[in-house]
Design a protein around this motif. Structure first.
Motif, mmCIF file in Angstrom:
data_model
loop_
_atom_site.group_PDB
_atom_site.id
_atom_site.type_symbol
_atom_site.label_atom_id
_atom_site.label_comp_id
_atom_site.label_asym_id
_atom_site.label_seq_id
_atom_site.Cartn_x
_atom_site.Cartn_y
_atom_site.Cartn_z
ATOM 1 N N ILE A 49 -19.959 -0.731 33.803
ATOM 2 C CA ILE A 49 -19.680 -1.556 34.686
ATOM 3 C C ILE A 49 -20.768 -2.407 34.805
ATOM 4 O O ILE A 49 -20.856 -3.834 34.620
ATOM 5 N N ASN A 50 -22.155 -2.124 34.672
ATOM 6 C CA ASN A 50 -23.393 -3.025 34.608
ATOM 7 C C ASN A 50 -23.490 -3.934 33.384
ATOM 8 O O ASN A 50 -23.650 -5.191 33.489
ATOM 9 N N ASP A 51 -22.860 -3.353 32.306
ATOM 10 C CA ASP A 51 -22.748 -4.182 31.037
ATOM 11 C C ASP A 51 -21.794 -5.266 31.041
ATOM 12 O O ASP A 51 -21.944 -6.280 30.499
ATOM 13 N N ALA A 52 -20.704 -4.888 31.601
ATOM 14 C CA ALA A 52 -19.484 -5.864 31.846
ATOM 15 C C ALA A 52 -19.789 -6.788 32.874
ATOM 16 O O ALA A 52 -19.119 -8.106 32.599
ATOM 17 N N ARG A 53 -20.326 -6.584 33.960
ATOM 18 C CA ARG A 53 -20.872 -7.414 34.945
ATOM 19 C C ARG A 53 -19.510 -8.200 35.500
ATOM 20 O O ARG A 53 -19.527 -9.578 35.746
ATOM 21 N N PRO A 54 -18.352 -7.495 35.897
ATOM 22 C CA PRO A 54 -17.308 -7.950 36.528
ATOM 23 C C PRO A 54 -17.675 -8.189 38.011
ATOM 24 O O PRO A 54 -18.522 -7.702 38.652
ATOM 25 N N HIS A 55 -16.554 -9.138 38.552
ATOM 26 C CA HIS A 55 -16.870 -9.403 39.953
ATOM 27 C C HIS A 55 -16.117 -8.346 40.857
ATOM 28 O O HIS A 55 -16.814 -7.638 42.004
ATOM 29 N N VAL A 56 -15.037 -7.700 40.324
ATOM 30 C CA VAL A 56 -14.369 -6.726 41.039
ATOM 31 C C VAL A 56 -14.021 -5.637 40.030
ATOM 32 O O VAL A 56 -13.355 -6.047 38.789
ATOM 33 N N ILE A 57 -13.782 -4.446 40.492
ATOM 34 C CA ILE A 57 -13.383 -3.219 39.174
ATOM 35 C C ILE A 57 -12.385 -2.431 40.406
ATOM 36 O O ILE A 57 -12.655 -1.987 41.192
ATOM 37 N N ALA A 58 -10.996 -2.234 39.701
ATOM 38 C CA ALA A 58 -10.175 -1.222 39.946
ATOM 39 C C ALA A 58 -10.507 0.036 39.506
ATOM 40 O O ALA A 58 -10.536 0.040 38.152
ATOM 41 N N VAL A 59 -10.780 1.104 40.234
ATOM 42 C CA VAL A 59 -11.162 2.325 39.779
ATOM 43 C C VAL A 59 -10.268 3.315 39.957
ATOM 44 O O VAL A 59 -9.750 3.528 41.199
ATOM 45 N N GLY A 99 -8.640 10.048 44.396
ATOM 46 C CA GLY A 99 -7.736 8.858 44.613
ATOM 47 C C GLY A 99 -8.277 7.580 43.872
ATOM 48 O O GLY A 99 -8.778 7.758 42.819
ATOM 49 N N ILE A 100 -8.109 6.330 44.476
ATOM 50 C CA ILE A 100 -8.366 5.110 43.936
ATOM 51 C C ILE A 100 -9.511 4.412 44.646
ATOM 52 O O ILE A 100 -9.663 4.766 45.722
ATOM 53 N N GLY A 101 -10.102 3.366 43.852
ATOM 54 C CA GLY A 101 -10.962 2.660 44.556
ATOM 55 C C GLY A 101 -10.892 1.167 44.194
ATOM 56 O O GLY A 101 -10.558 0.889 42.899
ATOM 57 N N ILE A 102 -12.043 0.343 44.810
ATOM 58 C CA ILE A 102 -12.312 -0.913 44.428
ATOM 59 C C ILE A 102 -13.881 -0.987 44.560
ATOM 60 O O ILE A 102 -14.340 -0.633 45.381
ATOM 61 N N LEU A 103 -14.444 -1.600 43.621
ATOM 62 C CA LEU A 103 -15.850 -1.893 43.620
ATOM 63 C C LEU A 103 -16.016 -3.455 43.546
ATOM 64 O O LEU A 103 -15.290 -4.012 42.673
ATOM 65 N N SER A 104 -16.865 -4.104 44.411
ATOM 66 C CA SER A 104 -16.664 -5.547 44.325
ATOM 67 C C SER A 104 -18.186 -5.979 44.642
ATOM 68 O O SER A 104 -19.062 -5.424 45.400
#
Length: 135
Positions: A49-59, A99-104
């Motif tokens: 995640i840190n390498d990709a540097r996205p604004h949001v991640i669906a996990v 379950g599922i989650g979002i990181l932002s």
């Protein structure tokens, strides 16, 4: 079926809005921290995640306080990446949840969970509202 089509239509509109605003979106099935080599290491997931540097991640595939690992996995990822975390359980699992989650990067304005029709294992859709877009 009509409800599912409506949800998909909303997602299509949300995706077109996101791309117009140059938001980097990532989806990541973390398999509860297990790599393809079978080694469980949530820090490696955080590095991706840190390498990709996205604004949001669906996990996907996240434990929350189950006897399997007694951790809130998305929370651990949030601490390792500096993102906000939004989680919803889809099934009870070994004394906890799965379950599922979002990181932002930015804090959400609202979070809604919608169960999806399914025949076997329950599925769901997490809709997160941000100031300029929805995921």
């Amino acid at each position: 079926m009509k409800k599912l089509l409506l949800i998909l239509a909303i997602l299509a509109v949300g995706v077109s809005t996101v791309s117009a605003q140059k938001v980097r979106v990532m989806t990541y099935n973390v398999r509860n921290g297990h790599g393809v080599d079978g080694v469980k290491d949530i820090k490696r997931c955080a590095e991706v995640i840190n390498d990709a540097r996205p604004h949001v991640i669906a996990v996907q595939e996240l434990d929350s306080m189950s006897r399997r690992n007694n951790k809130y996995v998305l929370g651990e990822l949030a601490q390792l990446t500096g993102y906000h975390d939004y989680y919803h359980r889809t099934i009870p699992y070994k004394g906890g949840a799965y379950g599922i989650g979002i990181l932002s990067r930015k804090e959400a304005l609202s979070v809604d969970f919608h169960p999806l029709p399914c025949r076997k294992e329950p599925r769901g859709l997490l809709v997160v509202e941000f100031k300029k877009y929805y995921l």
